[in-house]
Design a protein around this motif. Structure first.
Motif, PDB file in Angstrom:
ATOM      1  N   ALA A 178      21.900  18.941  48.510  1.00 57.68           N
ATOM      2  CA  ALA A 178      22.579  17.671  48.260  1.00 57.68           C
ATOM      3  C   ALA A 178      23.542  17.322  49.394  1.00 57.68           C
ATOM      4  O   ALA A 178      23.601  16.172  49.840  1.00 57.68           O
ATOM      5  CB  ALA A 178      23.317  17.723  46.930  1.00 57.68           C
ATOM      6  N   ASP A 179      24.284  18.327  49.898  1.00 59.53           N
ATOM      7  CA  ASP A 179      25.218  18.079  50.992  1.00 59.53           C
ATOM      8  C   ASP A 179      24.473  17.658  52.245  1.00 59.53           C
ATOM      9  O   ASP A 179      24.895  16.754  52.980  1.00 59.53           O
ATOM     10  CB  ASP A 179      26.038  19.342  51.282  1.00 59.53           C
ATOM     11  CG  ASP A 179      27.035  19.629  50.162  1.00 59.53           C
ATOM     12  OD1 ASP A 179      27.301  18.710  49.369  1.00 59.53           O
ATOM     13  OD2 ASP A 179      27.509  20.777  50.074  1.00 59.53           O
ATOM     14  N   THR A 180      23.338  18.302  52.516  1.00 55.41           N
ATOM     15  CA  THR A 180      22.542  17.965  53.703  1.00 55.41           C
ATOM     16  C   THR A 180      22.041  16.520  53.601  1.00 55.41           C
ATOM     17  O   THR A 180      22.072  15.764  54.590  1.00 55.41           O
ATOM     18  CB  THR A 180      21.357  18.936  53.861  1.00 55.41           C
ATOM     19  OG1 THR A 180      21.852  20.260  53.936  1.00 55.41           O
ATOM     20  CG2 THR A 180      20.553  18.616  55.095  1.00 55.41           C
ATOM     21  N   GLU A 181      21.568  16.143  52.435  1.00 57.31           N
ATOM     22  CA  GLU A 181      21.083  14.776  52.245  1.00 57.31           C
ATOM     23  C   GLU A 181      22.216  13.754  52.415  1.00 57.31           C
ATOM     24  O   GLU A 181      22.020  12.705  53.026  1.00 57.31           O
ATOM     25  CB  GLU A 181      20.450  14.651  50.846  1.00 57.31           C
ATOM     26  CG  GLU A 181      19.137  15.371  50.688  1.00 57.31           C
ATOM     27  CD  GLU A 181      18.041  14.763  51.546  1.00 57.31           C
ATOM     28  OE1 GLU A 181      17.975  13.522  51.624  1.00 57.31           O
ATOM     29  OE2 GLU A 181      17.283  15.523  52.180  1.00 57.31           O
ATOM     30  N   ASP A 182      23.374  14.074  51.864  1.00 56.19           N
ATOM     31  CA  ASP A 182      24.513  13.164  51.991  1.00 56.19           C
ATOM     32  C   ASP A 182      24.899  12.962  53.441  1.00 56.19           C
ATOM     33  O   ASP A 182      25.171  11.825  53.890  1.00 56.19           O
ATOM     34  CB  ASP A 182      25.716  13.691  51.214  1.00 56.19           C
ATOM     35  CG  ASP A 182      25.499  13.613  49.698  1.00 56.19           C
ATOM     36  OD1 ASP A 182      24.613  12.855  49.275  1.00 56.19           O
ATOM     37  OD2 ASP A 182      26.212  14.324  48.964  1.00 56.19           O
ATOM     38  N   ARG A 183      24.939  14.053  54.227  1.00 56.27           N
ATOM     39  CA  ARG A 183      25.313  13.951  55.648  1.00 56.27           C
ATOM     40  C   ARG A 183      24.277  13.145  56.420  1.00 56.27           C
ATOM     41  O   ARG A 183      24.607  12.366  57.320  1.00 56.27           O
ATOM     42  CB  ARG A 183      25.482  15.340  56.262  1.00 56.27           C
ATOM     43  CG  ARG A 183      26.769  16.058  55.817  1.00 56.27           C
ATOM     44  CD  ARG A 183      27.044  17.240  56.714  1.00 56.27           C
ATOM     45  NE  ARG A 183      26.024  18.266  56.579  1.00 56.27           N
ATOM     46  CZ  ARG A 183      26.064  19.264  55.693  1.00 56.27           C
ATOM     47  NH1 ARG A 183      27.085  19.333  54.846  1.00 56.27           N
ATOM     48  NH2 ARG A 183      25.109  20.161  55.645  1.00 56.27           N
TER      49      ARG A 183
END
Length: 337
Positions: free
Chosen positions: A328-333
């Motif tokens: 999720a963090d990777t997608e957000d970035r």
């Protein structure tokens, strides 16, 4: 002449599955005109088959009452269906594996050469999928006793067996006294045999695993009862106390779910056990090839989990949560950039 003979055999097989047919449906099933069907019917009559004409808007033909068709009248598609069914049906009854093989050989020997060759060409090897949760085979004697009681509407006296098939002794923690039930339906689901029955002691409907019962037939008849719901499949699948036991897996764990037992029972995989806690909560015990596998199945219920056992299952849930958070963090970035 050969086409006429094939259609005649096909007609006999159709009358074997249903005594009365509208003319239009016979023509559709044979892929010929209604006039051709009439000619083929006359051919069968000349050979001595008692086929009568049914008049009226839904008229057609009926195979004479009191007469029987010659045995083993199969067409090509039926012969292939029997060959596939005998080789792919799961072995859920003790001792039937050899019998199904012998039945296939017997059928092949009784078939004409034109049908025998296609049956012999279908020699299959059935492999078990890891997502299957097979139950241990059950005794054919018990299955026959329950099936006969369902058919004849006779009360059964039953004792509940342990998961290993042994009978608990009086005084054991898992001992249950014999009960009188009215068996109404036999159901096969996820490789397990169940009987839908009315319990005469509790005055309520129950679902029992046939392999967990020691049935004693009686000759006491019972009358038809309306099922508690119109959907028999839904009733069986949502009955959490149907006598299921946990399948043997490398890993077995449990969790408390914020869902009613009947909801979880309907969607839980075969080989799992659902325990009713209260109207809004239940405990699900299941197995898989890894702790992450159990965690993944639990996640499909999309509800809060608590009281996870053993600790390895809780650790697997935390690992999966960290992985999902990283994704999720990777997608957000990536979206921000």
């Amino acid at each position: 002449m050969a086409d006429t003979s094939r259609r005649a055999l096909r007609l006999l097989s159709l009358f074997g599955s249903r005594r009365q047919w509208p003319l239009r449906e016979l023509a559709t099933a044979l892929g010929v005109s209604e006039r051709t069907v009439r000619r083929d019917i006359e051919t069968l009559r000349e050979l001595g088959y008692p086929i009568t004409t049914v008049h009226g808007p839904d008229g057609g033909y009926r195979f004479g009452a009191g007469h029987t068709l010659p045995p083993l009248v199969f067409d090509h598609d039926q012969a292939l269906a029997v060959a596939v069914a005998l080789q792919t049906a799961p072995s859920t009854v003790f001792g039937l594996g050899d019998n199904t093989a012998r039945a296939l050989v017997t059928l092949e020997q009784a078939m004409p050469a034109a049908l025998r060759e296609p049956m012999k060409s279908l020699r299959l090897t059935r492999l078990q999928n890891y997502w299957e949760f097979p139950a241990p085979p059950i005794d054919s004697t018990a299955l026959t006793a329950v099936g006969a009681a369902v058919r004849h509407r006779h009360v059964l006296v039953t004792e509940t067996l342990r998961a290993d098939g042994s009978r608990p002794a009086s005084g054991d923690d898992d001992f249950l006294p014999a009960r009188r039930i009215e068996p109404h339906h036999l159901v096969v689901w996820a490789g397990r045999w169940y009987v839908v029955a009315y319990d005469l002691k509790d005055d309520q409907w129950r679902v029992h695993r046939v392999d967990r019962l020691h049935p004693r037939p009686t000759t006491h008849p019972f009358s038809h009862r309306e099922l508690p719901c119109d959907d028999l499949a839904s009733f069986v699948m949502s009955s959490h106390d149907r006598g299921d036991t946990t399948a043997s897996w490398q890993c077995t764990g449990s969790a408390r779910l914020n869902l009613p037992a009947d909801v979880v029972a309907r969607w839980a995989p075969g080989g799992s056990v659902v325990e009713h806690l209260d109207t809004e909560h239940c405990r699900l015990t299941l197995g898989a090839w890894s702790w992450a596998g159990i965690a993944g199945i639990l996640a499909t219920f999309d509800t809060e989990l608590a009281d996870l056992h053993p600790p390895e299952l809780a650790q697997a849930c935390r690992r999966i949560a960290r992985r999902m958070a990283t994704v999720a963090d990777t997608e957000d970035r990536s979206h921000l950039s």
